[in-house]
Motif scaffolding. Structure first.
Motif, PDB file in Angstrom:
ATOM      1  N   ILE A  87       0.763  -1.374   0.005  1.00 40.54           N
ATOM      2  CA  ILE A  87      -0.067  -0.168  -0.049  1.00 40.54           C
ATOM      3  C   ILE A  87       0.914   1.353   0.109  1.00 40.54           C
ATOM      4  O   ILE A  87       0.811   2.190  -0.657  1.00 40.54           O
ATOM      5  CB  ILE A  87      -0.831  -0.048   1.165  1.00 40.54           C
ATOM      6  CG1 ILE A  87      -2.086  -0.973   1.144  1.00 40.54           C
ATOM      7  CG2 ILE A  87      -1.676   1.409   1.454  1.00 40.54           C
ATOM      8  CD1 ILE A  87      -2.710  -1.243   2.122  1.00 40.54           C
ATOM      9  N   ALA A  88       1.896   1.290   0.900  1.00 38.36           N
ATOM     10  CA  ALA A  88       2.889   2.458   0.983  1.00 38.36           C
ATOM     11  C   ALA A  88       3.478   2.658  -0.499  1.00 38.36           C
ATOM     12  O   ALA A  88       3.431   3.861  -0.937  1.00 38.36           O
ATOM     13  CB  ALA A  88       3.818   2.189   2.136  1.00 38.36           C
ATOM     14  N   LEU A  89       3.997   1.469  -1.174  1.00 38.25           N
ATOM     15  CA  LEU A  89       4.922   1.733  -2.347  1.00 38.25           C
ATOM     16  C   LEU A  89       3.664   2.171  -3.432  1.00 38.25           C
ATOM     17  O   LEU A  89       4.195   3.275  -4.217  1.00 38.25           O
ATOM     18  CB  LEU A  89       5.452   0.671  -2.543  1.00 38.25           C
ATOM     19  CG  LEU A  89       6.754   0.410  -1.819  1.00 38.25           C
ATOM     20  CD1 LEU A  89       7.488  -0.849  -2.341  1.00 38.25           C
ATOM     21  CD2 LEU A  89       7.623   1.441  -2.114  1.00 38.25           C
ATOM     22  N   VAL A  90       2.371   1.764  -3.463  1.00 40.38           N
ATOM     23  CA  VAL A  90       1.516   1.972  -4.384  1.00 40.38           C
ATOM     24  C   VAL A  90       1.160   3.591  -4.297  1.00 40.38           C
ATOM     25  O   VAL A  90       1.287   4.314  -5.322  1.00 40.38           O
ATOM     26  CB  VAL A  90       0.384   1.212  -4.286  1.00 40.38           C
ATOM     27  CG1 VAL A  90      -0.809   1.422  -5.104  1.00 40.38           C
ATOM     28  CG2 VAL A  90       0.860  -0.367  -5.075  1.00 40.38           C
ATOM     29  N   PHE A  91       0.933   3.809  -3.079  1.00 42.52           N
ATOM     30  CA  PHE A  91       0.589   5.180  -2.994  1.00 42.52           C
ATOM     31  C   PHE A  91       1.770   6.122  -3.341  1.00 42.52           C
ATOM     32  O   PHE A  91       1.423   7.283  -4.036  1.00 42.52           O
ATOM     33  CB  PHE A  91       0.167   5.632  -1.445  1.00 42.52           C
ATOM     34  CG  PHE A  91      -0.007   6.842  -1.110  1.00 42.52           C
ATOM     35  CD1 PHE A  91      -1.357   7.349  -1.487  1.00 42.52           C
ATOM     36  CD2 PHE A  91       0.689   7.546  -0.606  1.00 42.52           C
ATOM     37  CE1 PHE A  91      -1.777   8.663  -1.221  1.00 42.52           C
ATOM     38  CE2 PHE A  91       0.484   9.062  -0.432  1.00 42.52           C
ATOM     39  CZ  PHE A  91      -0.933   9.557  -0.573  1.00 42.52           C
ATOM     40  N   SER A  92       2.955   6.013  -2.990  1.00 44.56           N
ATOM     41  CA  SER A  92       3.875   6.893  -3.367  1.00 44.56           C
ATOM     42  C   SER A  92       4.237   6.804  -4.961  1.00 44.56           C
ATOM     43  O   SER A  92       4.424   7.811  -5.460  1.00 44.56           O
ATOM     44  CB  SER A  92       5.463   6.203  -2.695  1.00 44.56           C
ATOM     45  OG  SER A  92       5.788   4.971  -3.288  1.00 44.56           O
ATOM     46  N   GLN A  93       4.061   5.740  -5.671  1.00 50.37           N
ATOM     47  CA  GLN A  93       4.122   5.797  -6.983  1.00 50.37           C
ATOM     48  C   GLN A  93       3.154   6.553  -7.722  1.00 50.37           C
ATOM     49  O   GLN A  93       3.259   7.157  -8.598  1.00 50.37           O
ATOM     50  CB  GLN A  93       4.041   4.193  -7.499  1.00 50.37           C
ATOM     51  CG  GLN A  93       4.745   4.274  -8.992  1.00 50.37           C
ATOM     52  CD  GLN A  93       6.093   4.583  -9.094  1.00 50.37           C
ATOM     53  OE1 GLN A  93       6.993   4.474  -8.253  1.00 50.37           O
ATOM     54  NE2 GLN A  93       6.365   5.248 -10.283  1.00 50.37           N
ATOM     55  N   TRP A  94       1.988   6.365  -7.107  1.00 49.93           N
ATOM     56  CA  TRP A  94       0.799   7.231  -7.552  1.00 49.93           C
ATOM     57  C   TRP A  94       1.072   8.653  -7.320  1.00 49.93           C
ATOM     58  O   TRP A  94       0.713   9.694  -8.218  1.00 49.93           O
ATOM     59  CB  TRP A  94      -0.617   6.852  -6.832  1.00 49.93           C
ATOM     60  CG  TRP A  94      -1.505   7.911  -7.171  1.00 49.93           C
ATOM     61  CD1 TRP A  94      -2.305   7.686  -8.165  1.00 49.93           C
ATOM     62  CD2 TRP A  94      -1.850   9.020  -6.167  1.00 49.93           C
ATOM     63  NE1 TRP A  94      -3.188   9.027  -7.861  1.00 49.93           N
ATOM     64  CE2 TRP A  94      -2.984   9.564  -6.764  1.00 49.93           C
ATOM     65  CE3 TRP A  94      -1.572   9.363  -4.943  1.00 49.93           C
ATOM     66  CZ2 TRP A  94      -3.574  10.766  -6.347  1.00 49.93           C
ATOM     67  CZ3 TRP A  94      -1.992  10.558  -4.594  1.00 49.93           C
ATOM     68  CH2 TRP A  94      -3.169  11.367  -4.977  1.00 49.93           C
ATOM     69  N   TRP A  95       1.669   8.987  -6.513  1.00 52.21           N
ATOM     70  CA  TRP A  95       1.906  10.374  -5.755  1.00 52.21           C
ATOM     71  C   TRP A  95       2.839  10.956  -6.794  1.00 52.21           C
ATOM     72  O   TRP A  95       2.925  11.977  -7.424  1.00 52.21           O
ATOM     73  CB  TRP A  95       2.472  10.553  -4.456  1.00 52.21           C
ATOM     74  CG  TRP A  95       3.027  11.681  -4.189  1.00 52.21           C
ATOM     75  CD1 TRP A  95       4.363  12.426  -4.009  1.00 52.21           C
ATOM     76  CD2 TRP A  95       2.151  12.908  -3.492  1.00 52.21           C
ATOM     77  NE1 TRP A  95       4.099  13.628  -3.462  1.00 52.21           N
ATOM     78  CE2 TRP A  95       2.760  13.993  -3.220  1.00 52.21           C
ATOM     79  CE3 TRP A  95       0.752  12.678  -3.108  1.00 52.21           C
ATOM     80  CZ2 TRP A  95       2.090  15.072  -2.614  1.00 52.21           C
ATOM     81  CZ3 TRP A  95       0.176  13.801  -2.526  1.00 52.21           C
ATOM     82  CH2 TRP A  95       0.929  14.938  -2.081  1.00 52.21           C
ATOM     83  N   LEU A  96       4.120  10.002  -7.347  1.00 54.69           N
ATOM     84  CA  LEU A  96       4.889  10.610  -8.228  1.00 54.69           C
ATOM     85  C   LEU A  96       4.437  10.565  -9.626  1.00 54.69           C
ATOM     86  O   LEU A  96       4.963  11.452 -10.381  1.00 54.69           O
ATOM     87  CB  LEU A  96       6.180   9.592  -8.154  1.00 54.69           C
ATOM     88  CG  LEU A  96       6.905   9.412  -6.883  1.00 54.69           C
ATOM     89  CD1 LEU A  96       7.923   8.263  -7.086  1.00 54.69           C
ATOM     90  CD2 LEU A  96       7.817  10.712  -6.760  1.00 54.69           C
ATOM     91  N   GLU A  97       3.468   9.685  -9.981  1.00 58.17           N
ATOM     92  CA  GLU A  97       2.915   9.858 -11.271  1.00 58.17           C
ATOM     93  C   GLU A  97       1.885  10.936 -11.603  1.00 58.17           C
ATOM     94  O   GLU A  97       1.620  10.970 -12.756  1.00 58.17           O
ATOM     95  CB  GLU A  97       2.797   8.375 -11.788  1.00 58.17           C
ATOM     96  CG  GLU A  97       3.835   7.550 -12.038  1.00 58.17           C
ATOM     97  CD  GLU A  97       3.446   6.272 -12.525  1.00 58.17           C
ATOM     98  OE1 GLU A  97       2.440   5.798 -12.868  1.00 58.17           O
ATOM     99  OE2 GLU A  97       4.517   5.338 -12.469  1.00 58.17           O
TER     100      GLU A  97
END
Length: 84
Positions: free
Chosen positions: A67-77
């Motif tokens: 969840i943390a990595l998916v959220f961070s990747q969403w934030w970056l993209e």
């Protein structure tokens, strides 16, 4: 050698912060997984409290990281507000 790649550094620092926050997300997922899976102890886990606790631990550990990595990747993209 300094390559002055500030954009790449920012992205990796956001991912690093996400991994740090994954511990907090793990602590939030654990009680939810316990409540959801507890009725399944007699059937799915064959009455084994050990299997139940190991499953909760695995779900919360992997879930927190994912969840943390998916959220961070969403934030970056995501697109900046000015580009919308």
């Amino acid at each position: 050698m300094r390559e002055r790649r500030f954009g790449d550094h920012r992205k990796w620092m956001i991912r690093s912060a996400a991994m740090t926050f994954s511990i907090i997300v793990n602590r939030l997922i654990t009680p939810i997984a316990m409540v959801v899976l507890e009725p399944q102890i007699p059937t799915t886990f064959g009455g084994s409290e050990l299997a139940y606790s190991q499953s909760v631990a695995a779900i919360s550990s992997w879930g927190g990281v994912a969840i943390a990595l998916v959220f961070s990747q969403w934030w970056l993209e995501r697109k900046p507000a000015s580009a919308r």
